[in-house]
Scaffold this active site. Sequence first.
Site, PDB file in Angstrom:
ATOM      1  N   TYR A   1      12.683  21.334   6.584  1.00 49.57           N
ATOM      2  CA  TYR A   1      13.454  21.362   7.815  1.00 49.57           C
ATOM      3  C   TYR A   1      12.740  22.106   8.930  1.00 49.57           C
ATOM      4  CZ  TYR A   1      15.195  25.862   5.918  1.00 49.57           C
ATOM      5  OH  TYR A   1      15.305  27.120   5.390  1.00 49.57           O
TER       6      TYR A   1
ATOM      7  N   ARG B   1       0.816  -1.223   0.000  1.00 47.28           N
ATOM      8  CA  ARG B   1       0.000   0.000   0.000  1.00 47.28           C
ATOM      9  C   ARG B   1       0.844   1.266   0.000  1.00 47.28           C
ATOM     10  NH1 ARG B   1      -2.849  -0.519   5.372  1.00 47.28           N
ATOM     11  NH2 ARG B   1      -0.759  -1.290   5.847  1.00 47.28           N
TER      12      ARG B   1
ATOM     13  N   ASP C   1      24.161  34.285  -2.041  1.00 48.17           N
ATOM     14  CA  ASP C   1      25.129  33.203  -1.872  1.00 48.17           C
ATOM     15  C   ASP C   1      26.376  33.371  -2.733  1.00 48.17           C
ATOM     16  OD1 ASP C   1      23.559  32.050   0.054  1.00 48.17           O
ATOM     17  OD2 ASP C   1      22.601  30.633  -1.298  1.00 48.17           O
TER      18      ASP C   1
ATOM     19  N   LYS D   1      18.931  23.011  13.120  1.00 49.65           N
ATOM     20  CA  LYS D   1      18.085  22.591  12.008  1.00 49.65           C
ATOM     21  C   LYS D   1      18.014  21.070  11.977  1.00 49.65           C
ATOM     22  CE  LYS D   1      19.318  26.500   9.053  1.00 49.65           C
ATOM     23  NZ  LYS D   1      19.938  26.924   7.780  1.00 49.65           N
TER      24      LYS D   1
ATOM     25  N   GLU E   1       7.768   7.624  11.061  1.00 45.21           N
ATOM     26  CA  GLU E   1       7.800   8.737  12.018  1.00 45.21           C
ATOM     27  C   GLU E   1       9.016   9.570  11.642  1.00 45.21           C
ATOM     28  OE1 GLU E   1       8.153   7.154  15.971  1.00 45.21           O
ATOM     29  OE2 GLU E   1       5.985   7.016  16.200  1.00 45.21           O
TER      30      GLU E   1
ATOM     31  N   GLN F   1       9.494  26.338  14.014  1.00 47.12           N
ATOM     32  CA  GLN F   1       9.168  26.735  12.643  1.00 47.12           C
ATOM     33  C   GLN F   1       9.559  25.613  11.699  1.00 47.12           C
ATOM     34  OE1 GLN F   1      10.628  30.674  11.596  1.00 47.12           O
ATOM     35  NE2 GLN F   1      10.899  30.084   9.473  1.00 47.12           N
TER      36      GLN F   1
ATOM     37  N   ARG G   1      21.997  26.128  -2.039  1.00 47.91           N
ATOM     38  CA  ARG G   1      21.530  27.077  -1.020  1.00 47.91           C
ATOM     39  C   ARG G   1      22.482  26.974   0.169  1.00 47.91           C
ATOM     40  NH1 ARG G   1      16.211  28.645  -2.463  1.00 47.91           N
ATOM     41  NH2 ARG G   1      15.190  27.172  -3.869  1.00 47.91           N
TER      42      ARG G   1
ATOM     43  N   HIS H   1      25.166  25.877   7.340  1.00 52.05           N
ATOM     44  CA  HIS H   1      24.465  24.786   6.664  1.00 52.05           C
ATOM     45  C   HIS H   1      24.180  25.156   5.218  1.00 52.05           C
ATOM     46  CE1 HIS H   1      20.614  22.907   5.345  1.00 52.05           C
ATOM     47  NE2 HIS H   1      21.306  21.827   5.682  1.00 52.05           N
TER      48      HIS H   1
ATOM     49  N   HIS I   1      24.547  28.899   5.195  1.00 52.55           N
ATOM     50  CA  HIS I   1      23.842  29.883   5.999  1.00 52.55           C
ATOM     51  C   HIS I   1      23.874  29.549   7.489  1.00 52.55           C
ATOM     52  CE1 HIS I   1      21.176  30.198   2.170  1.00 52.55           C
ATOM     53  NE2 HIS I   1      22.265  30.931   2.050  1.00 52.55           N
TER      54      HIS I   1
ATOM     55  N   ASN J   1      10.106  24.739   7.579  1.00 53.22           N
ATOM     56  CA  ASN J   1      10.349  25.377   6.288  1.00 53.22           C
ATOM     57  C   ASN J   1      10.414  24.317   5.198  1.00 53.22           C
ATOM     58  OD1 ASN J   1      10.758  27.956   7.548  1.00 53.22           O
ATOM     59  ND2 ASN J   1      12.787  27.272   8.130  1.00 53.22           N
TER      60      ASN J   1
END
Length: 192
Positions: free
Chosen positions: A132, A23, A170, A72, A28, A47, A59, A119, A62, A49
Amino acid sequence: MKFIRTAIEDVVIIEPKVHGDERGYFVETFRADKLEEFLGYKINFCQDNESKSSRGVLRGLHYQLHPAAQTKLVRVIKGRVLDVAVDIRKGSPTFGKHVSVELSEVNKKQLLVPRGFAHGFVVLEDDTIFAYKVDNYYSPENDRGVAFDDEALKIDWRVPKEELLLSEKDRIQPKLNETQDIFEYGMNYYND
């Protein structure tokens, strides 16, 4: 869930258990109790994202300064990325070193990137969805970065530089040795 310390002990790979049959599957993706038991401290994620990107989008690298520093917990919902965490804690035995891990919809691995690390990630497949959790809200005045192509970091992004797609932000980040906006090793950045 399986928690695996990397070559930089504070950066942790999380391998959730996938339950699948004809199926589909169930997994988790986050358990605060198990993560906190493994780490020995609490993380209060506040939060979530999500980004969607094409192959070659890079990306990063940062981070946010204290008191807005962020932990994160990153994962890929669809597609594949090379995810990178760089230790930017001045005085750390692993200062300037990095961990890179391929995260994908297939392997379901996650990476915990603690405060004190820059990161970034590069997208390895079109239409990749990256998600994240962070434990501090986005703070433009505390937003910082390190050059993705800083030779001293020796990061193999696995995508030729001429194929990388970068934001203007960047493209102009300083090298690690050119910034004073970093963390101090041994400081507790979790007591806000």
